[in-house]
Design a protein around this motif. Structure first.
Motif, short mmCIF file in Angstrom:
data_model
loop_
_atom_site.label_atom_id
_atom_site.label_comp_id
_atom_site.label_asym_id
_atom_site.label_seq_id
_atom_site.Cartn_x
_atom_site.Cartn_y
_atom_site.Cartn_z
N LEU A 182 0.82 -1.20 0.00
CA LEU A 182 0.00 0.00 0.00
C LEU A 182 0.86 1.26 0.00
O LEU A 182 0.49 2.27 -0.59
N ALA A 183 2.02 1.20 0.67
CA ALA A 183 2.88 2.38 0.74
C ALA A 183 3.74 2.53 -0.51
O ALA A 183 4.25 3.62 -0.79
N GLY A 184 3.88 1.44 -1.28
CA GLY A 184 4.77 1.45 -2.42
C GLY A 184 4.52 2.57 -3.42
O GLY A 184 5.45 3.32 -3.77
N PRO A 185 3.29 2.72 -3.94
CA PRO A 185 3.05 3.76 -4.95
C PRO A 185 3.39 5.16 -4.45
O PRO A 185 3.97 5.96 -5.19
N MET A 186 3.06 5.46 -3.19
CA MET A 186 3.32 6.80 -2.66
C MET A 186 4.83 7.03 -2.46
O MET A 186 5.37 8.07 -2.83
N TYR A 215 0.58 -3.18 -7.51
CA TYR A 215 0.51 -1.91 -6.79
C TYR A 215 1.44 -0.85 -7.36
O TYR A 215 1.14 0.34 -7.30
N ILE A 216 2.59 -1.27 -7.87
CA ILE A 216 3.58 -0.32 -8.36
C ILE A 216 3.62 -0.37 -9.88
O ILE A 216 3.73 -1.43 -10.48
N ASN A 217 3.54 0.79 -10.48
CA ASN A 217 3.58 0.89 -11.94
C ASN A 217 5.04 1.05 -12.37
O ASN A 217 5.59 2.15 -12.41
#
Length: 233
Positions: A17-21, A142-144
């Motif tokens: 959940l924290a990955g993209p931010m 989750y991560i692009n």
């Protein structure tokens, strides 16, 4: 210091959940490899001949104990004694006489065979990071990621990537292969997969199916290597 502890200090593991931010504004890339070449590389480097005692204690002993067939004349208590002898040898190879293990079925070979290793991989409920599918390990949903680099073409792709991020003066790619007997490629991994029956290869295909699909790797050639392939066709 070894590289891995340093990396964990500078780049601590983050949640899905924290990955993209936390990766916003960065160049996000992932290095992938054919699932089966990756699997053979893991076995050769860490488990074959119990060459790394840490991995024998953590996983290898369980692989051998669970999947190696012992002569019916050996009792359960005798089996525990024989396994303890091998563990002592692995922990202190220079102070132990291997000849004493000559008739020990747990020492023939020392460490799990490739079949025993694969049986463990397809049945264990918790994967180690060295064989966990990428789709479970790298937060792909989750991560692009901006770049997907293939290990098989690493020399060319890493140079293109470093040029793109304008770091050619700071980063000089080099190839350090930790496997003593050389890199694991299709020719090497084929020799190991020839030992497997088709049902185990099919279980591996299912385990890594999402990785095969996402990164467009093929498993057909490996399935044809199965020890019982001709009897199936």
């Amino acid at each position: 210091m070894e590289l891995q502890p340093v990396i964990r200090q500078v780049f601590p593991k983050i949640s899905n959940l924290a990955g993209p931010m936390m990766t916003e504004g960065t160049t996000r890339f992932i290095v992938v490899r054919h699932p089966f070449e990756r699997l053979v590389s893991c076995y050769r480097d860490k488990f074959e001949d119990a060459k790394k005692d840490f991995y024998y204690r953590r996983y290898g002993e369980t692989m051998v104990r669970r999947f190696r067939t012992l002569p019916s004349s050996i009792s359960t208590s005798q089996g525990r004694t024989l396994l303890r002898q091998v563990k002592d040898y692995v922990n202190n190879p220079r102070t132990k006489d291997f000849i004493a293990l000559r008739d020990n079925p747990y020492a023939n070979p020392v460490g799990p065979t490739f079949i025993e290793f694969v049986k463990y991989v397809v049945t264990v409920r918790v994967d180690d990071e060295h064989w966990r599918p990428y789709n479970l390990h790298c937060s792909l949903c989750y991560i692009n990621y901006d770049f997907i680099l293939r290990f098989e073409n690493m020399y060319d792709e890493s140079h293109h990537f470093i040029t793109y991020i304008n770091q050619t003066e700071k980063i000089k790619p080099r190839w350090d292969n930790p496997t003593k007997d050389g890199a694991t490629n299709i020719d090497v991994s084929s020799q190991y997969f020839k030992q497997l029956p088709s049902y185990l290869i099919k279980l591996l295909i299912e385990k890594y199916r999402i990785d095969f699909d996402l990164f467009e790797y093929s498993y057909d050639e490996y399935l044809r290597l199965a020890s019982d392939y001709e009897s199936l066709s």
